[in-house]
Scaffold this motif. Structure first.
Motif, PDB file in Angstrom:
ATOM      1  N   ALA A   1       6.273  13.791   2.742  1.00 22.47           N
ATOM      2  CA  ALA A   1       5.806  15.024   2.091  1.00 22.47           C
ATOM      3  C   ALA A   1       5.073  14.741   0.776  1.00 22.47           C
ATOM      4  CB  ALA A   1       6.981  15.964   1.843  1.00 22.47           C
ATOM      5  N   ALA A   2       5.446  13.676   0.078  1.00 21.72           N
ATOM      6  CA  ALA A   2       4.837  13.362  -1.215  1.00 21.72           C
ATOM      7  C   ALA A   2       3.424  12.791  -1.081  1.00 21.72           C
ATOM      8  CB  ALA A   2       5.715  12.376  -1.979  1.00 21.72           C
ATOM      9  N   THR A   3       3.105  12.202   0.091  1.00 20.82           N
ATOM     10  CA  THR A   3       1.811  11.529   0.239  1.00 20.82           C
ATOM     11  C   THR A   3       0.950  12.070   1.385  1.00 20.82           C
ATOM     12  OG1 THR A   3       2.887   9.795   1.560  1.00 20.82           O
ATOM     13  CG2 THR A   3       2.594   9.338  -0.791  1.00 20.82           C
ATOM     14  N   ARG A   4       1.466  12.993   2.179  1.00 19.52           N
ATOM     15  CA  ARG A   4       0.727  13.417   3.380  1.00 19.52           C
ATOM     16  C   ARG A   4      -0.598  14.099   3.062  1.00 19.52           C
ATOM     17  NH1 ARG A   4       5.002  17.537   4.908  1.00 19.52           N
ATOM     18  NH2 ARG A   4       5.709  15.729   6.083  1.00 19.52           N
ATOM     19  N   HIS A   5      -0.731  14.669   1.860  1.00 14.67           N
ATOM     20  CA  HIS A   5      -1.962  15.374   1.486  1.00 14.67           C
ATOM     21  C   HIS A   5      -3.109  14.434   1.104  1.00 14.67           C
ATOM     22  CE1 HIS A   5      -0.200  14.318  -2.360  1.00 14.67           C
ATOM     23  NE2 HIS A   5      -1.392  14.476  -2.878  1.00 14.67           N
ATOM     24  N   ILE A   6      -2.810  13.150   0.886  1.00 18.66           N
ATOM     25  CA  ILE A   6      -3.825  12.204   0.415  1.00 18.66           C
ATOM     26  C   ILE A   6      -4.747  11.812   1.576  1.00 18.66           C
ATOM     27  CG2 ILE A   6      -4.237   9.938  -0.635  1.00 18.66           C
ATOM     28  CD1 ILE A   6      -1.328  10.136  -1.789  1.00 18.66           C
ATOM     29  N   PRO A   7      -6.066  12.020   1.429  1.00 23.63           N
ATOM     30  CA  PRO A   7      -6.979  11.597   2.489  1.00 23.63           C
ATOM     31  C   PRO A   7      -6.952  10.076   2.632  1.00 23.63           C
ATOM     32  CG  PRO A   7      -8.127  12.977   0.867  1.00 23.63           C
ATOM     33  CD  PRO A   7      -6.771  12.662   0.318  1.00 23.63           C
ATOM     34  N   ILE A   8      -6.945   9.601   3.875  1.00 18.93           N
ATOM     35  CA  ILE A   8      -6.952   8.163   4.148  1.00 18.93           C
ATOM     36  C   ILE A   8      -8.180   7.846   5.006  1.00 18.93           C
ATOM     37  CG2 ILE A   8      -5.759   6.222   5.250  1.00 18.93           C
ATOM     38  CD1 ILE A   8      -3.107   7.642   4.639  1.00 18.93           C
TER      39      ILE A   8
ATOM     40  N   GLY B   1       0.816  -1.213   0.000  1.00 16.56           N
ATOM     41  CA  GLY B   1       0.000   0.000   0.000  1.00 16.56           C
ATOM     42  C   GLY B   1       0.848   1.262   0.000  1.00 16.56           C
ATOM     43  N   ILE B   2       1.899   1.264   0.823  1.00 14.22           N
ATOM     44  CA  ILE B   2       2.818   2.405   0.874  1.00 14.22           C
ATOM     45  C   ILE B   2       3.488   2.597  -0.487  1.00 14.22           C
ATOM     46  CG2 ILE B   2       4.981   3.259   1.886  1.00 14.22           C
ATOM     47  CD1 ILE B   2       4.065   1.673   4.480  1.00 14.22           C
ATOM     48  N   GLU B   3       3.960   1.492  -1.053  1.00 22.42           N
ATOM     49  CA  GLU B   3       4.636   1.537  -2.358  1.00 22.42           C
ATOM     50  C   GLU B   3       3.684   2.054  -3.446  1.00 22.42           C
ATOM     51  OE1 GLU B   3       6.224  -1.819  -5.435  1.00 22.42           O
ATOM     52  OE2 GLU B   3       6.749  -2.115  -3.330  1.00 22.42           O
ATOM     53  N   GLN B   4       2.452   1.528  -3.484  1.00 23.44           N
ATOM     54  CA  GLN B   4       1.469   1.952  -4.489  1.00 23.44           C
ATOM     55  C   GLN B   4       1.100   3.431  -4.298  1.00 23.44           C
ATOM     56  OE1 GLN B   4       1.186   0.322  -7.087  1.00 23.44           O
ATOM     57  NE2 GLN B   4      -0.418  -1.209  -6.981  1.00 23.44           N
ATOM     58  N   ALA B   5       0.957   3.855  -3.041  1.00 24.63           N
ATOM     59  CA  ALA B   5       0.618   5.257  -2.783  1.00 24.63           C
ATOM     60  C   ALA B   5       1.710   6.176  -3.313  1.00 24.63           C
ATOM     61  CB  ALA B   5       0.410   5.476  -1.281  1.00 24.63           C
ATOM     62  N   ARG B   6       2.954   5.806  -3.096  1.00 22.21           N
ATOM     63  CA  ARG B   6       4.072   6.643  -3.559  1.00 22.21           C
ATOM     64  C   ARG B   6       4.196   6.629  -5.078  1.00 22.21           C
ATOM     65  NH1 ARG B   6       8.130   4.765   1.316  1.00 22.21           N
ATOM     66  NH2 ARG B   6       7.501   6.397   2.776  1.00 22.21           N
ATOM     67  N   GLN B   7       3.902   5.490  -5.708  1.00 17.44           N
ATOM     68  CA  GLN B   7       3.994   5.387  -7.169  1.00 17.44           C
ATOM     69  C   GLN B   7       2.823   6.053  -7.867  1.00 17.44           C
ATOM     70  OE1 GLN B   7       4.192   1.264  -8.286  1.00 17.44           O
ATOM     71  NE2 GLN B   7       6.402   1.205  -8.256  1.00 17.44           N
ATOM     72  N   GLU B   8       1.614   5.751  -7.398  1.00 16.36           N
ATOM     73  CA  GLU B   8       0.393   6.167  -8.089  1.00 16.36           C
ATOM     74  C   GLU B   8      -0.128   7.541  -7.668  1.00 16.36           C
ATOM     75  OE1 GLU B   8      -1.260   4.475 -10.483  1.00 16.36           O
ATOM     76  OE2 GLU B   8       0.055   2.722 -10.452  1.00 16.36           O
ATOM     77  N   LEU B   9       0.236   7.992  -6.454  1.00 11.96           N
ATOM     78  CA  LEU B   9      -0.295   9.235  -5.879  1.00 11.96           C
ATOM     79  C   LEU B   9      -1.817   9.330  -6.086  1.00 11.96           C
ATOM     80  CD1 LEU B   9       2.550  11.735  -6.778  1.00 11.96           C
ATOM     81  CD2 LEU B   9       2.102  10.652  -4.569  1.00 11.96           C
TER      82      LEU B   9
END
Length: 126
Positions: A72-79, A38-46
């Motif tokens: 910083a690259a993913t913190r804005h994504i709502p979870i 999930g972490i890897e996909q979030a960083r790749q796919e944003l």
């Protein structure tokens, strides 16, 4: 523009249902079966939003959420947490880890689509 939702879920039946419901709602769906993926996909796919199961093998959902919210690259994504936990105080643990909302299992699909839409609207307004 089609919104992209990452679903991190290790239960195959729950994943299939989430994908069907989200795709029927017009979302593009990316899948991961554990926290590390999930972490890897979030960083790749944003993705525009992440649905994060809390009970995952290996890296659990709260740990994965903390990692993504510290990046910083993913913190804005709502979870939005997906959880079988509905005990008093569990919501505080999820929010403390950085979750923006949560849905209890079994998932009620109209609620799922409503929460996804609500969080994406809020994100667009930022």
């Amino acid at each position: 523009m089609t919104m992209k939702v990452l679903v991190v879920e290790d239960n195959e039946a729950n994943m299939k249902l989430a994908v069907i419901v989200l795709e029927s709602g017009g979302y593009q769906v990316v899948q991961a079966v554990d926290g590390a993926q999930g972490i890897e996909q979030a960083r790749q796919e944003l993705p525009d939003l992440i649905l994060m199961d809390i009970q995952l093998p290996g890296t659990d959902g709260l740990t994965a959420t903390r990692i993504l919210k510290a990046d910083a690259a993913t913190r804005h994504i709502p979870i939005i947490a997906l959880t079988a936990y509905a005990m008093k105080g569990d919501d505080e643990r999820m929010f403390a880890a950085g979750c923006d909302g949560y849905i209890t299992k079994p998932i009620h699909y109209p609620e799922l689509l409503a929460q996804v839409a609500r969080h994406l609207e809020r994100d667009v307004e930022r």
